[in-house]
Design an enzyme around this catalytic site. Structure first.
Site, short mmCIF file in Angstrom:
data_model
loop_
_atom_site.label_atom_id
_atom_site.label_comp_id
_atom_site.label_asym_id
_atom_site.label_seq_id
_atom_site.Cartn_x
_atom_site.Cartn_y
_atom_site.Cartn_z
N LYS B 79 -14.80 14.26 -35.81
CA LYS B 79 -15.89 15.24 -35.82
C LYS B 79 -17.24 14.53 -35.97
CE LYS B 79 -17.33 19.61 -37.99
NZ LYS B 79 -17.01 20.64 -39.02
N SER B 154 -16.67 25.60 -37.52
CA SER B 154 -17.50 24.64 -36.83
C SER B 154 -16.75 23.49 -36.17
CB SER B 154 -18.55 24.08 -37.79
OG SER B 154 -17.93 23.28 -38.79
N SER B 178 -14.16 26.13 -41.68
CA SER B 178 -14.46 25.39 -40.45
C SER B 178 -13.36 24.48 -39.93
CB SER B 178 -15.74 24.56 -40.64
OG SER B 178 -16.87 25.36 -40.43
#
Lengths: 98, 496
Positions: B79, B154, B178
């Site tokens: 990420k 997210s 998320s």
């Protein structure tokens, strides 16, 4: 109406966001809805309930006071928008004397 | 079987046996990314040269006789909120576009130490604020099950990458759901470890008392292997827990719920929940019962206040954390023409560099922390946080784990909630309590919703530091459902 356009302009200034008039209008309407929704926390009768700022019951965390490797000046400045010598170069911070 | 269809555990064993190499495995995944990422848009940054160099390094370490862990040579999608000194790190924000960090996050460093090969940096909602990746400054990622739908957020680039077989594993961060929400809507495993179990050093901060790094994977065992590889005490993060934890990998290998007390959270039901999601959830509860668990209904009355409390606490923390983007030390600088003051340059830069959701949350947090409003908003939210932790404590006196749907609905359409912040926030309804209380929670696939044929997630929550318990239950559910379906849920996804 819990929040006015003037208040949003004030929040934008505190948040260091140079917002245009259109953005202020847009955000004022949205923040109004959001604040009405989150205000539900006030329904909770919590007179004598302590506040929790953090999930872990930590107070102070200490580490040995030892010198460790760290970034060099060059590494620290590598991402700077502007640098001069071993320093960050920034726009003027103080108002000029009149 | 193609290398990109194998699990991380299988790949690790195959590489260790010498039947394939880290370089071959990395190349297979780079090829898959080249073939499908134009549609999926999971990655913000892919650099085959850097990836293959890492892979060659792992093969060399093995050839030199170094003892390597079970994930050595296994590729991973990382990420873009974790700093990487050999790849740009942007948190999907224009304000950090092109920034090359001078140091690795602890999670990054531990992936490297484990011999894992970083394929690239995945898309996300800007600064991890959102549930769809639509708040990315660089455009949304797509759900591999249906390219018109969001992959969650997210960590939506990470979920899209793993669900599209571009990577066997991905990192994520979970502040309000998320990791678990994107995993649920793409048919993956997503785990939020106990807060403090995984280090935040080098993780670009959103809400520091909530942010938790964790794994996304296609199997429960893979998730446990990844979490074990990057977790553990880190002196660089003062909120990192310095105590021994039970083995999650052993738990993931021993799925068993016989005699386990499972509590169904009464409050996570009813209006706002998609019927197909509730149907799959109820079947999962029946399945747990058929496997020997004792199921009871549990009430956590304050969970209904978790969402409003979160949307005061997280914005308050972000309004403080994001002050560091000051146009002085790194990142974007706009309007520095020699006539403007530092404050003016800062305000112009931040107005141009941040997207709408980040601005909304900074102003909301500034409001909640203002004198005159502090007690009524931030103060109340912190009291709700205490009440939620007490609800968990009371529930865990009666049961060993709590279960709920991970999300109220399956993946929604791109654009559907993009300009309706409150509707977007509802995606985190069931996941937020565990962030506020800091306990462990996982999402595992439990079927497809009848309305749209899209994945549904079962959330399993356990007390602080009982991460092993959610893995044990998750593994039992996974194995029983694989028997029923004749394989993993993801095998039902359409070919890209």
């Amino acid at each position: 109406m819990p929040i006015t356009r003037d208040e949003v302009a004030h929040l934008a200034r505190l948040s260091r966001l140079a917002l245009g008039d259109d953005e202020l209008d847009h955000f004022a309407a949205q923040l109004d809805v959001i604040i009405s929704a989150v205000a539900r926390v006030q329904e909770v009768a919590a007179e004598d309930i302590p506040a929790t700022s953090h999930a872990l019951p930590l107070t102070n965390v200490f580490r040995p006071d030892e010198v460790r490797p760290c970034l060099t000046a060059d590494q620290a400045l590598a991402g700077a928008p502007a640098a001069e010598g071993d320093r960050f170069r920034v726009p003027r911070i103080l108002e000029e004397e009149s | 079987m193609s290398l990109t269809r194998m699990t991380a555990a299988e790949l690790g064993e195959l590489i260790a046996s010498g039947e394939t190499s880290a370089v071959e495995v990395a190349q297979a995944h780079l090829d898959r990314i080249a073939a499908v990422d134009g549609q999926v848009k999971a990655f913000l940054h892919v650099d085959p040269d850097t990836t293959l160099e890492q892979a060659r390094g792992v093969d060399a370490r093995r050839a030199a006789g170094e003892e390597l862990g079970p994930l050595a040579g296994v590729p991973i999608a990382h990420k873009d909120v974790f700093t990487t000194k050999d790849m740009p790190t942007t948190a999907a924000s224009k304000i950090l576009e092109g920034w090359l960090p001078p140091y690795d996050a602890t999670v990054t460093a531990r992936l490297r130490a484990a011999g894992m090969v970083i394929l690239g940096k995945t898309n996300m909602d800007e600064f991890a604020m959102g549930s769809s990746t639509e708040n990315s400054a660089f455009g949304p990622s797509r759900n591999p099950w249906d390219l018109t739908r969001v992959p969650g957020g997210s960590s939506g680039g990470s979920s899209a990458a793993v669900a599209a077989y571009e990577a066997p594993l991905a990192t994520g961060t979970d502040t309000g759901g998320s990791i678990r929400q994107p995993a649920a809507v793409t048919g993956l495993i997503g785990m939020k470890p106990t807060y403090g179990g995984s280090s935040r050093y080098g993780l670009i901060a959103f809400a520091s008392s909530l942010d938790t790094p964790g794994p996304l994977a296609r199997t429960v065992l893979d998730a446990a292997l990844l979490q074990e590889a990057f977790s553990g005490h880190d002196p660089m993060d003062s909120t990192s827990i310095d105590e021994p934890v039970p083995s999650i990998v052993a738990a993931a290998r021993n799925g068993d719920v016989a005699g386990l007390r499972v509590g169904v959270v009464r409050e996570f039901d009813g209006e706002g929940y998609q019927p197909g999601v509730l149907a799959r959830f109820r079947e999962a509860v029946e399945l747990l019962e058929s496997l020997g668990a004792k199921v009871i209904e549990v009430s956590c009355p304050n969970f209904t206040y978790a969402l409003p409390a979160y949307y005061l606490i997280a914005p308050s923390e972000c309004s403080s954390n994001l002050a560091r983007f000051d146009a002085m030390r790194y990142g974007l600088r706009v309007g520095d023409d020699g006539t403007r003051s530092a404050e003016e340059v800062m305000a112009l830069t931040r107005a141009e560099g941040f997207g709408a959701e980040v601005k909304r949350r900074m102003m909301l947090g500034t409001y909640a922390l203002s004198s005159g409003y502090y007690d009524a908003y931030y103060g109340k939210a912190q009291q709700v946080r205490t009440l939620i932790a007490r609800d968990f404590d009371a529930a865990f006196e009666q049961v060993d784990v709590l279960v709920s749907p991970t999300t109220p609905t399956s993946a929604f359409e791109l654009g559907e909630r993009a300009d309706d912040p409150v509707a977007m926030y509802l995606a985190d309804l069931c996941t937020i309590p565990s962030n506020l209380a800091g306990n462990a929670a996982i999402s595992v696939p439990c079927g497809l919703a009848d309305e749209d044929g899209l994945p549904v997630g079962l959330q399993i929550m356990a007390p602080v530091l009982a991460d092993d318990r959610v893995y044990r239950v998750g593994a039992a559910v996974e194995s029983a459902l694989a028997d029923r379906w004749g394989g993993p849920l993801l095998a039902k996804a359409p070919e890209l």
